[in-house]
Write a protein that holds these residues in place. Structure first.
Motif, PDB file in Angstrom:
ATOM      1  N   GLN A 298      10.454  -0.833   6.430  1.00  0.00           N
ATOM      2  CA  GLN A 298       9.027  -0.784   6.774  1.00  0.00           C
ATOM      3  C   GLN A 298       8.758  -1.276   8.188  1.00  0.00           C
ATOM      4  O   GLN A 298       7.734  -0.941   8.777  1.00  0.00           O
ATOM      5  CB  GLN A 298       8.197  -1.567   5.756  1.00  0.00           C
ATOM      6  CG  GLN A 298       8.484  -3.041   5.699  1.00  0.00           C
ATOM      7  CD  GLN A 298       7.855  -3.664   4.463  1.00  0.00           C
ATOM      8  OE1 GLN A 298       6.658  -3.889   4.434  1.00  0.00           O
ATOM      9  NE2 GLN A 298       8.659  -3.905   3.443  1.00  0.00           N
ATOM     10  N   VAL A 299       9.669  -2.100   8.744  1.00  0.00           N
ATOM     11  CA  VAL A 299       9.453  -2.525  10.130  1.00  0.00           C
ATOM     12  C   VAL A 299      10.149  -1.586  11.121  1.00  0.00           C
ATOM     13  O   VAL A 299      10.028  -1.750  12.321  1.00  0.00           O
ATOM     14  CB  VAL A 299       9.921  -3.979  10.367  1.00  0.00           C
ATOM     15  CG1 VAL A 299       9.104  -4.956   9.549  1.00  0.00           C
ATOM     16  CG2 VAL A 299      11.404  -4.141  10.105  1.00  0.00           C
ATOM     17  N   ALA A 300      10.911  -0.616  10.611  1.00  0.00           N
ATOM     18  CA  ALA A 300      11.628   0.315  11.495  1.00  0.00           C
ATOM     19  C   ALA A 300      10.895   1.641  11.651  1.00  0.00           C
ATOM     20  O   ALA A 300      10.993   2.281  12.688  1.00  0.00           O
ATOM     21  CB  ALA A 300      13.034   0.569  10.957  1.00  0.00           C
ATOM     22  N   TRP A 301      10.170   2.064  10.600  1.00  0.00           N
ATOM     23  CA  TRP A 301       9.567   3.399  10.608  1.00  0.00           C
ATOM     24  C   TRP A 301       8.104   3.383  11.009  1.00  0.00           C
ATOM     25  O   TRP A 301       7.329   2.560  10.512  1.00  0.00           O
ATOM     26  CB  TRP A 301       9.647   4.019   9.214  1.00  0.00           C
ATOM     27  CG  TRP A 301      10.961   4.677   8.909  1.00  0.00           C
ATOM     28  CD1 TRP A 301      11.952   4.985   9.781  1.00  0.00           C
ATOM     29  CD2 TRP A 301      11.402   5.098   7.612  1.00  0.00           C
ATOM     30  NE1 TRP A 301      12.999   5.584   9.114  1.00  0.00           N
ATOM     31  CE2 TRP A 301      12.680   5.659   7.800  1.00  0.00           C
ATOM     32  CE3 TRP A 301      10.856   5.056   6.335  1.00  0.00           C
ATOM     33  CZ2 TRP A 301      13.422   6.175   6.726  1.00  0.00           C
ATOM     34  CZ3 TRP A 301      11.577   5.570   5.277  1.00  0.00           C
ATOM     35  CH2 TRP A 301      12.849   6.135   5.479  1.00  0.00           C
ATOM     36  N   ASP A 302       7.729   4.324  11.840  1.00  0.00           N
ATOM     37  CA  ASP A 302       6.331   4.551  12.173  1.00  0.00           C
ATOM     38  C   ASP A 302       5.843   5.650  11.228  1.00  0.00           C
ATOM     39  O   ASP A 302       5.820   6.833  11.565  1.00  0.00           O
ATOM     40  CB  ASP A 302       6.222   4.985  13.640  1.00  0.00           C
ATOM     41  CG  ASP A 302       4.785   5.123  14.081  1.00  0.00           C
ATOM     42  OD1 ASP A 302       3.892   4.675  13.336  1.00  0.00           O
ATOM     43  OD2 ASP A 302       4.555   5.691  15.154  1.00  0.00           O
ATOM     44  N   LEU A 303       5.494   5.241  10.012  1.00  0.00           N
ATOM     45  CA  LEU A 303       5.191   6.181   8.932  1.00  0.00           C
ATOM     46  C   LEU A 303       4.167   5.516   8.012  1.00  0.00           C
ATOM     47  O   LEU A 303       4.067   4.286   7.990  1.00  0.00           O
ATOM     48  CB  LEU A 303       6.505   6.413   8.147  1.00  0.00           C
ATOM     49  CG  LEU A 303       6.694   7.697   7.359  1.00  0.00           C
ATOM     50  CD1 LEU A 303       6.753   8.901   8.296  1.00  0.00           C
ATOM     51  CD2 LEU A 303       8.000   7.629   6.554  1.00  0.00           C
ATOM     52  N   ASP A 304       3.433   6.288   7.236  1.00  0.00           N
ATOM     53  CA  ASP A 304       2.557   5.684   6.223  1.00  0.00           C
ATOM     54  C   ASP A 304       3.436   5.118   5.121  1.00  0.00           C
ATOM     55  O   ASP A 304       4.211   5.856   4.489  1.00  0.00           O
ATOM     56  CB  ASP A 304       1.602   6.734   5.650  1.00  0.00           C
ATOM     57  CG  ASP A 304       0.481   7.064   6.618  1.00  0.00           C
ATOM     58  OD1 ASP A 304       0.121   6.173   7.419  1.00  0.00           O
ATOM     59  OD2 ASP A 304      -0.015   8.194   6.582  1.00  0.00           O
ATOM     60  N   ILE A 305       3.334   3.817   4.883  1.00  0.00           N
ATOM     61  CA  ILE A 305       4.229   3.141   3.929  1.00  0.00           C
ATOM     62  C   ILE A 305       3.410   2.258   2.997  1.00  0.00           C
ATOM     63  O   ILE A 305       2.491   1.562   3.435  1.00  0.00           O
ATOM     64  CB  ILE A 305       5.285   2.287   4.684  1.00  0.00           C
ATOM     65  CG1 ILE A 305       6.266   3.209   5.413  1.00  0.00           C
ATOM     66  CG2 ILE A 305       6.041   1.371   3.726  1.00  0.00           C
ATOM     67  CD1 ILE A 305       7.315   2.490   6.233  1.00  0.00           C
ATOM     68  N   LEU A 306       3.761   2.300   1.718  1.00  0.00           N
ATOM     69  CA  LEU A 306       3.135   1.425   0.728  1.00  0.00           C
ATOM     70  C   LEU A 306       4.232   0.550   0.134  1.00  0.00           C
ATOM     71  O   LEU A 306       5.247   1.050  -0.346  1.00  0.00           O
ATOM     72  CB  LEU A 306       2.493   2.289  -0.368  1.00  0.00           C
ATOM     73  CG  LEU A 306       1.782   1.575  -1.502  1.00  0.00           C
ATOM     74  CD1 LEU A 306       0.540   0.857  -0.999  1.00  0.00           C
ATOM     75  CD2 LEU A 306       1.389   2.590  -2.584  1.00  0.00           C
ATOM     76  N   SER A 307       4.036  -0.755   0.190  1.00  0.00           N
ATOM     77  CA  SER A 307       5.005  -1.691  -0.384  1.00  0.00           C
ATOM     78  C   SER A 307       4.524  -2.118  -1.760  1.00  0.00           C
ATOM     79  O   SER A 307       3.376  -2.519  -1.910  1.00  0.00           O
ATOM     80  CB  SER A 307       5.120  -2.926   0.510  1.00  0.00           C
ATOM     81  OG  SER A 307       6.351  -2.935   1.146  1.00  0.00           O
ATOM     82  N   CYS A 308       5.405  -2.047  -2.750  1.00  0.00           N
ATOM     83  CA  CYS A 308       4.973  -2.281  -4.138  1.00  0.00           C
ATOM     84  C   CYS A 308       5.670  -3.483  -4.754  1.00  0.00           C
ATOM     85  O   CYS A 308       6.637  -3.996  -4.213  1.00  0.00           O
ATOM     86  CB  CYS A 308       5.290  -1.054  -4.988  1.00  0.00           C
ATOM     87  SG  CYS A 308       4.484   0.389  -4.368  1.00  0.00           S
ATOM     88  N   ALA A 309       5.200  -3.861  -5.928  1.00  0.00           N
ATOM     89  CA  ALA A 309       5.869  -4.904  -6.707  1.00  0.00           C
ATOM     90  C   ALA A 309       7.254  -4.394  -7.117  1.00  0.00           C
ATOM     91  O   ALA A 309       7.496  -3.184  -7.182  1.00  0.00           O
ATOM     92  CB  ALA A 309       5.033  -5.241  -7.936  1.00  0.00           C
ATOM     93  N   HIS A 310       8.138  -5.336  -7.406  1.00  0.00           N
ATOM     94  CA  HIS A 310       9.525  -5.002  -7.738  1.00  0.00           C
ATOM     95  C   HIS A 310       9.589  -4.006  -8.906  1.00  0.00           C
ATOM     96  O   HIS A 310       9.057  -4.257  -9.978  1.00  0.00           O
ATOM     97  CB  HIS A 310      10.242  -6.305  -8.133  1.00  0.00           C
ATOM     98  CG  HIS A 310      11.708  -6.292  -7.848  1.00  0.00           C
ATOM     99  ND1 HIS A 310      12.411  -5.169  -7.500  1.00  0.00           N
ATOM    100  CD2 HIS A 310      12.617  -7.299  -7.869  1.00  0.00           C
ATOM    101  CE1 HIS A 310      13.675  -5.479  -7.314  1.00  0.00           C
ATOM    102  NE2 HIS A 310      13.845  -6.767  -7.535  1.00  0.00           N
ATOM    103  N   GLY A 311      10.243  -2.860  -8.659  1.00  0.00           N
ATOM    104  CA  GLY A 311      10.451  -1.876  -9.718  1.00  0.00           C
ATOM    105  C   GLY A 311       9.285  -0.949  -9.974  1.00  0.00           C
ATOM    106  O   GLY A 311       9.363  -0.079 -10.839  1.00  0.00           O
ATOM    107  N   ARG A 312       8.192  -1.107  -9.248  1.00  0.00           N
ATOM    108  CA  ARG A 312       6.982  -0.341  -9.570  1.00  0.00           C
ATOM    109  C   ARG A 312       6.703   0.782  -8.571  1.00  0.00           C
ATOM    110  O   ARG A 312       5.623   1.373  -8.595  1.00  0.00           O
ATOM    111  CB  ARG A 312       5.767  -1.278  -9.655  1.00  0.00           C
ATOM    112  CG  ARG A 312       5.878  -2.294 -10.769  1.00  0.00           C
ATOM    113  CD  ARG A 312       5.878  -1.613 -12.153  1.00  0.00           C
ATOM    114  NE  ARG A 312       6.326  -2.523 -13.188  1.00  0.00           N
ATOM    115  CZ  ARG A 312       7.567  -2.518 -13.692  1.00  0.00           C
ATOM    116  NH1 ARG A 312       8.455  -1.645 -13.268  1.00  0.00           N
ATOM    117  NH2 ARG A 312       7.917  -3.364 -14.625  1.00  0.00           N
ATOM    118  N   ALA A 313       7.673   1.076  -7.695  1.00  0.00           N
ATOM    119  CA  ALA A 313       7.431   2.081  -6.656  1.00  0.00           C
ATOM    120  C   ALA A 313       7.045   3.435  -7.261  1.00  0.00           C
ATOM    121  O   ALA A 313       6.131   4.102  -6.762  1.00  0.00           O
ATOM    122  CB  ALA A 313       8.664   2.223  -5.770  1.00  0.00           C
ATOM    123  N   LEU A 314       7.711   3.836  -8.334  1.00  0.00           N
ATOM    124  CA  LEU A 314       7.427   5.175  -8.874  1.00  0.00           C
ATOM    125  C   LEU A 314       6.095   5.240  -9.607  1.00  0.00           C
ATOM    126  O   LEU A 314       5.473   6.308  -9.659  1.00  0.00           O
ATOM    127  CB  LEU A 314       8.590   5.651  -9.752  1.00  0.00           C
ATOM    128  CG  LEU A 314       9.675   6.325  -8.909  1.00  0.00           C
ATOM    129  CD1 LEU A 314      11.003   6.406  -9.645  1.00  0.00           C
ATOM    130  CD2 LEU A 314       9.237   7.714  -8.459  1.00  0.00           C
TER     131      LEU A 314
END
Ligand code: SF4
Length: 258
Positions: A61-77
């Motif tokens: 998330q600190v490398a990409w210039d992209l729309d990014i959502l950070s989620c709780a552990h295991g809940r990305a999907l």
């Protein structure tokens, strides 16, 4: 003198790259680069939304210039499902570690495949929980010494490694499943093709698409970066073979697949 650029920085890679957070020899930033190249070459970086879980993979998330959502552990999907349903034209993909995807996040992973969500998941398999000190993961090999199995993984006590790409292929909602690696230049290029195909399945609206990528973790494997590459080529691909496990090219075929 005319100079020709033969290798540059992917467009979405920030300058300076935040990949400096990774341990020397970690292959996560190499896989991040494959994904970056694919997004750029397919010209989909402008409408891509990346959903991250928790773990070393999330440093991206600190490398990409992209729309990014950070989620709780295991809940990305679970979160990615909402993002895709609210933004059906967006290219929604999760980047997850093996612990995040197939241990803590196993329920979310199975649910997304069962529903055939039009999402792409790229799972980094480094055969341990890297971020927290190298504990046993579902993907740890039999005999592998980890922080929680100091004498090696014993099937009688800790069970067997989980084969996530093969598991994903058994779901009717899955359009594509493959396993790649980046331990050689040829493997890098093959993995790039797998990730491109996975995104294409999403663009074509066929179903869930999944690519597992083997990744070296030198400090927790207690090996040098070079020895890690040898371990992948000799031991890990014996347990986790590389290749495509499912490739459906239409929703009609998908609905008839077993
Ligand atoms: S602990 Fe392992 S996976 Fe995490 S950054 Fe270091 S090498 Fe990479």
């Amino acid at each position: 003198m005319n100079k020709k650029m033969v290798c540059g920085k992917p467009k979405i890679w920030k300058d300076p790259p935040g990949a400096a957070m990774y341990c020397p020899g970690c292959q996560h930033p190499v896989i991040d680069r494959v994904i970056s190249e694919v997004l750029e070459e397919m010209n989909i970086d402008g409408k891509a939304i990346c959903v991250l879980g928790v773990g070393c993979h999330a440093f991206v998330q600190v490398a990409w210039d992209l729309d990014i959502l950070s989620c709780a552990h295991g809940r990305a999907l679970d979160s990615a499902t909402a993002v895709k349903r609210l933004n059906p034209d967006a290219i929604v993909f999760t980047v997850q570690g093996d612990g995040d995807c197939i241990a803590i996040g196993a329920g979310a992973f199975i649910g997304a495949m069962a529903r055939g969500e039009k999402i792409t998941t790229i799972m980094f398999n480094n055969t341990n929980y890297g971020t927290t000190g190298g504990q046993l993961a579902p993907t740890s090999l039999l005999g592998q010494k980890t922080a929680t199995t100091p004498h090696g993984r014993d099937a009688a006590l800790e069970g067997y490694p989980v084969h996530t790409a093969e598991l994903a292929a058994t779901f009717k909602g899955t359009a594509y499943s493959a396993r790649g690696s980046v331990h050689t230049p040829a493997a890098y290029q093959r993995t790039k093709r797998y990730i491109k195909t996975a995104f294409q399945k999403q663009i074509d609206g066929i179903g869930f698409s999944f690519v597992e990528v083997l990744s070296a973790c030198p400090p927790n494997w207690h090996l040098s970066p070079i020895k890690c590459l040898e371990r992948i080529g000799e031991d890990i691909v014996s347990e986790f073979p590389l290749g495509e496990f499912k490739n459906e090219d239409s929703t009609e075929r998908l609905s008839k697949s077993k």
